[in-house]
Design a protein around this motif. Structure first.
Motif, PDB file in Angstrom:
ATOM      1  N   THR A 141       0.850  -1.198   0.000  1.00 59.25           N
ATOM      2  CA  THR A 141       0.000   0.000   0.000  1.00 59.25           C
ATOM      3  C   THR A 141       0.884   1.246   0.000  1.00 59.25           C
ATOM      4  O   THR A 141       1.929   1.284   0.651  1.00 59.25           O
ATOM      5  CB  THR A 141      -0.937   0.030   1.225  1.00 59.25           C
ATOM      6  OG1 THR A 141      -0.144  -0.072   2.411  1.00 59.25           O
ATOM      7  CG2 THR A 141      -1.921  -1.122   1.188  1.00 59.25           C
ATOM      8  N   ARG A 142       0.455   2.261  -0.770  1.00 56.88           N
ATOM      9  CA  ARG A 142       1.300   3.435  -0.967  1.00 56.88           C
ATOM     10  C   ARG A 142       0.542   4.743  -0.741  1.00 56.88           C
ATOM     11  O   ARG A 142       0.780   5.729  -1.441  1.00 56.88           O
ATOM     12  CB  ARG A 142       1.885   3.391  -2.376  1.00 56.88           C
ATOM     13  CG  ARG A 142       2.500   2.026  -2.712  1.00 56.88           C
ATOM     14  CD  ARG A 142       3.022   1.991  -4.126  1.00 56.88           C
ATOM     15  NE  ARG A 142       4.240   2.759  -4.252  1.00 56.88           N
ATOM     16  CZ  ARG A 142       4.727   3.199  -5.415  1.00 56.88           C
ATOM     17  NH1 ARG A 142       4.087   2.954  -6.533  1.00 56.88           N
ATOM     18  NH2 ARG A 142       5.847   3.887  -5.444  1.00 56.88           N
ATOM     19  N   GLY A 143      -0.357   4.748   0.231  1.00 53.77           N
ATOM     20  CA  GLY A 143      -1.091   5.962   0.572  1.00 53.77           C
ATOM     21  C   GLY A 143      -1.788   6.563  -0.642  1.00 53.77           C
ATOM     22  O   GLY A 143      -2.408   5.837  -1.427  1.00 53.77           O
ATOM     23  N   ALA A 144      -1.641   7.872  -0.810  1.00 59.17           N
ATOM     24  CA  ALA A 144      -2.313   8.571  -1.907  1.00 59.17           C
ATOM     25  C   ALA A 144      -1.761   8.175  -3.275  1.00 59.17           C
ATOM     26  O   ALA A 144      -2.303   8.589  -4.307  1.00 59.17           O
ATOM     27  CB  ALA A 144      -2.193  10.075  -1.699  1.00 59.17           C
ATOM     28  N   GLY A 197      -1.650   5.022  -4.196  1.00 57.22           N
ATOM     29  CA  GLY A 197      -2.318   3.795  -4.614  1.00 57.22           C
ATOM     30  C   GLY A 197      -1.658   2.551  -4.064  1.00 57.22           C
ATOM     31  O   GLY A 197      -1.129   2.564  -2.960  1.00 57.22           O
ATOM     32  N   ALA A 235      -4.618   5.488  -6.526  1.00 62.46           N
ATOM     33  CA  ALA A 235      -5.602   5.730  -5.469  1.00 62.46           C
ATOM     34  C   ALA A 235      -6.781   6.489  -6.079  1.00 62.46           C
ATOM     35  O   ALA A 235      -6.627   7.162  -7.099  1.00 62.46           O
ATOM     36  CB  ALA A 235      -4.974   6.537  -4.347  1.00 62.46           C
ATOM     37  N   TYR A 236      -7.948   6.363  -5.466  1.00 55.53           N
ATOM     38  CA  TYR A 236      -9.084   7.185  -5.877  1.00 55.53           C
ATOM     39  C   TYR A 236      -8.866   8.588  -5.326  1.00 55.53           C
ATOM     40  O   TYR A 236      -8.489   8.740  -4.157  1.00 55.53           O
ATOM     41  CB  TYR A 236     -10.392   6.598  -5.342  1.00 55.53           C
ATOM     42  CG  TYR A 236     -10.900   5.469  -6.203  1.00 55.53           C
ATOM     43  CD1 TYR A 236     -11.783   5.731  -7.246  1.00 55.53           C
ATOM     44  CD2 TYR A 236     -10.472   4.158  -5.998  1.00 55.53           C
ATOM     45  CE1 TYR A 236     -12.239   4.708  -8.065  1.00 55.53           C
ATOM     46  CE2 TYR A 236     -10.925   3.132  -6.813  1.00 55.53           C
ATOM     47  CZ  TYR A 236     -11.803   3.410  -7.841  1.00 55.53           C
ATOM     48  OH  TYR A 236     -12.240   2.402  -8.657  1.00 55.53           O
ATOM     49  N   VAL A 258      -9.553  11.620  -3.417  1.00 54.36           N
ATOM     50  CA  VAL A 258     -10.503  12.110  -2.405  1.00 54.36           C
ATOM     51  C   VAL A 258      -9.771  13.153  -1.572  1.00 54.36           C
ATOM     52  O   VAL A 258      -8.541  13.233  -1.610  1.00 54.36           O
ATOM     53  CB  VAL A 258     -10.981  10.969  -1.459  1.00 54.36           C
ATOM     54  CG1 VAL A 258     -11.879   9.997  -2.188  1.00 54.36           C
ATOM     55  CG2 VAL A 258      -9.805  10.235  -0.819  1.00 54.36           C
ATOM     56  N   ALA A 283      -8.410  13.906   1.796  1.00 57.86           N
ATOM     57  CA  ALA A 283      -8.139  13.124   2.986  1.00 57.86           C
ATOM     58  C   ALA A 283      -8.175  13.999   4.227  1.00 57.86           C
ATOM     59  O   ALA A 283      -7.564  15.062   4.255  1.00 57.86           O
ATOM     60  CB  ALA A 283      -6.772  12.459   2.850  1.00 57.86           C
ATOM     61  N   PRO A 334      -5.634   9.963   7.806  1.00 61.99           N
ATOM     62  CA  PRO A 334      -5.068   8.799   7.117  1.00 61.99           C
ATOM     63  C   PRO A 334      -5.160   7.502   7.909  1.00 61.99           C
ATOM     64  O   PRO A 334      -5.016   6.420   7.340  1.00 61.99           O
ATOM     65  CB  PRO A 334      -3.598   9.193   6.924  1.00 61.99           C
ATOM     66  CG  PRO A 334      -3.304  10.131   8.052  1.00 61.99           C
ATOM     67  CD  PRO A 334      -4.591  10.876   8.297  1.00 61.99           C
ATOM     68  N   GLY A 380      -6.242   4.174   9.489  1.00 61.65           N
ATOM     69  CA  GLY A 380      -7.275   3.198   9.165  1.00 61.65           C
ATOM     70  C   GLY A 380      -7.362   2.854   7.689  1.00 61.65           C
ATOM     71  O   GLY A 380      -8.077   1.928   7.311  1.00 61.65           O
ATOM     72  N   ALA A 381      -6.628   3.571   6.848  1.00 58.68           N
ATOM     73  CA  ALA A 381      -6.693   3.307   5.407  1.00 58.68           C
ATOM     74  C   ALA A 381      -6.200   1.901   5.076  1.00 58.68           C
ATOM     75  O   ALA A 381      -6.776   1.208   4.238  1.00 58.68           O
ATOM     76  CB  ALA A 381      -5.872   4.342   4.640  1.00 58.68           C
ATOM     77  N   GLY A 382      -5.142   1.476   5.758  1.00 60.43           N
ATOM     78  CA  GLY A 382      -4.582   0.155   5.502  1.00 60.43           C
ATOM     79  C   GLY A 382      -5.561  -0.963   5.872  1.00 60.43           C
ATOM     80  O   GLY A 382      -5.692  -1.953   5.140  1.00 60.43           O
ATOM     81  N   PHE A 410      -8.295  -0.984   3.265  1.00 61.28           N
ATOM     82  CA  PHE A 410      -7.758  -1.565   2.033  1.00 61.28           C
ATOM     83  C   PHE A 410      -7.813  -3.098   2.125  1.00 61.28           C
ATOM     84  O   PHE A 410      -8.288  -3.778   1.216  1.00 61.28           O
ATOM     85  CB  PHE A 410      -6.322  -1.080   1.838  1.00 61.28           C
ATOM     86  CG  PHE A 410      -5.623  -1.616   0.610  1.00 61.28           C
ATOM     87  CD1 PHE A 410      -5.649  -0.898  -0.577  1.00 61.28           C
ATOM     88  CD2 PHE A 410      -4.943  -2.822   0.651  1.00 61.28           C
ATOM     89  CE1 PHE A 410      -5.000  -1.377  -1.717  1.00 61.28           C
ATOM     90  CE2 PHE A 410      -4.295  -3.320  -0.483  1.00 61.28           C
ATOM     91  CZ  PHE A 410      -4.318  -2.587  -1.671  1.00 61.28           C
ATOM     92  N   CYS A 467      -8.722  -0.337  -3.048  1.00 61.45           N
ATOM     93  CA  CYS A 467      -8.429   1.105  -3.166  1.00 61.45           C
ATOM     94  C   CYS A 467      -9.663   1.948  -2.865  1.00 61.45           C
ATOM     95  O   CYS A 467      -9.559   3.023  -2.264  1.00 61.45           O
ATOM     96  CB  CYS A 467      -7.891   1.431  -4.560  1.00 61.45           C
ATOM     97  SG  CYS A 467      -6.222   0.801  -4.813  1.00 61.45           S
ATOM     98  N   GLY A 482     -10.062   1.924   0.921  1.00 62.77           N
ATOM     99  CA  GLY A 482      -9.005   2.754   1.505  1.00 62.77           C
ATOM    100  C   GLY A 482      -9.323   4.233   1.360  1.00 62.77           C
ATOM    101  O   GLY A 482      -9.141   5.023   2.286  1.00 62.77           O
TER     102      GLY A 482
END
Ligand code: ATP
Length: 313
Positions: free
Chosen positions: A224-227, A229, A243-244, A246, A248, A251, A253-255, A258, A280, A283
């Motif tokens: 996983t690579r944050g913003a 993707g 990444a979609y 959005v 933010a 951050p 809880g994204a993992g 995902f 994605c 996430g």
């Protein structure tokens, strides 16, 4: 039987409603959170049967956790431990972009998890066992519980999923790296950020890191690579997803989101491309709201980030 069984520590969470130093907060919002239960909520919202196993104290925070998980439709297998309190985490937004998380969890009920807490029948009948690299850092018995649960799952042919989730407050990079290296060899599917992958293997590029992790055993590796993707490495094939877009706000809880999206699509028998897409999407939803799990999507929500109209009537 459950589709997914997960086990770990969930804590009560106090968070500042506004940006600033915690000492100036006139009030704090009360909630709860933990990587494994966030994942459980994500999967339950997407319609899967999930069991969560963990210890809580004989206190109001423990009751809050069970109440929250039950309300989300999770089979909450909490074990009430009268000898220790429920752990606590405090989230303070220091700036618009920076959130500080402090733990009050050492000696907590959750950290006293042990192999006896693993329900072998529950684990053996599941399709997926999901564990994180947080649990082995909590205590010696928690570390044994993780290993035992993995043994039970492997003997029963249950898919073993591991999210590395390095927590620097709990242990050193060296200690975590050594433990992760062993656990990865026992996993079928591994979720990691680039930095977490580097605790275990080396490599110039993200693709190299994923390939090296996969060489240790897991058939599927997700970075996983944050913003930016994410990347999937499955059976030697590399897939990259952006990444979609959005805005933010939090951050954290994204993992977990995902992973919930990815496993949900896996349980639905979808292709890797579609698994990565749902991952994605989930996430992206998680980062749009302040809580760690409150923003997680249900089935109908999944279409929203692709929607053309901003107002749905
Ligand atoms: P955490 O440990 O805080 O829960 P993580 O570091 O494990 O998160 P991230 O890489 O931050 O995980 O995020 C997981 C996935 O969520 C990303 O691969 C991406 O698809 C999605 N995501 C994260 N941040 C954003 C963002 N700002 N915008 C859109 N999608 C995001």
């Amino acid at each position: 039987p459950a589709d997914v069984v997960t086990m770990g520590e969930t804590m009560a969470m106090l968070s500042t409603p506004r940006i600033g130093l915690l000492r100036h907060a006139a009030s704090l919002d009360l909630s709860s959170g933990g990587a494994e239960s966030n994942l459980a909520i994500g999967l339950a919202r997407l319609g899967h049967r999930v069991s969560w196993v963990g210890r809580v104290g004989a206190d109001e925070f423990g009751a809050l956790i069970c109440r929250t998980l039950a309300a989300e439709g999770i089979d909450c297998r909490s074990i009430v431990d009268p000898a220790a309190p429920t752990g606590l985490m405090i989230k303070a937004r220091r700036t618009e972009a920076v959130t500080r998380v402090s733990y009050y969890r050492s000696g907590s009920a959750g950290s006293r998890l042990s192999p006896q807490d693993v329900d072998t029948a529950l684990v053996s009948r599941a399709r997926v066992l999901y564990l994180t690299g947080i649990t082995p850092a909590l205590s010696g018995t928690a570390r044994e519980a993780v290993r035992y649960a993995i043994d039970v799952a492997r003997r029963a042919g249950v898919l073993v999923c591991l999210s590395l989730n390095y927590r620097q407050a709990l242990w050193s990079e060296q200690a975590a790296g050594a433990e992760f290296a062993e656990l990865v060899t026992q996993a079928d599917l591994v979720f990691a950020s680039e930095a977490e992958a580097r605790l275990v293997v080396g490599g110039d590029t993200v693709e190299d890191l994923a390939a090296e992790l996969s060489a240790l055993g897991p058939r599927q590796v997700l970075i996983t690579r944050g913003a930016r993707g994410a990347l999937a490495y499955v059976d030697g094939e590399v897939l990259i997803a952006p990444a979609y877009p959005v805005s933010a706000v939090d951050p954290v809880g994204a993992g977990d989101a995902f992973a919930a999206g990815y496993l949900s699509a896996t349980l639905d028998g979808m292709s890797i491309v579609d698994c990565l897409d749902r991952a994605c999407l989930a996430g992206a939803f998680a980062v749009t709201v302040p809580g760690d799990w409150e923003g997680l999507p249900d089935r109908a929500d999944l279409a929203l980030l692709r929607a053309e109209d901003a107002v749905l009537r």
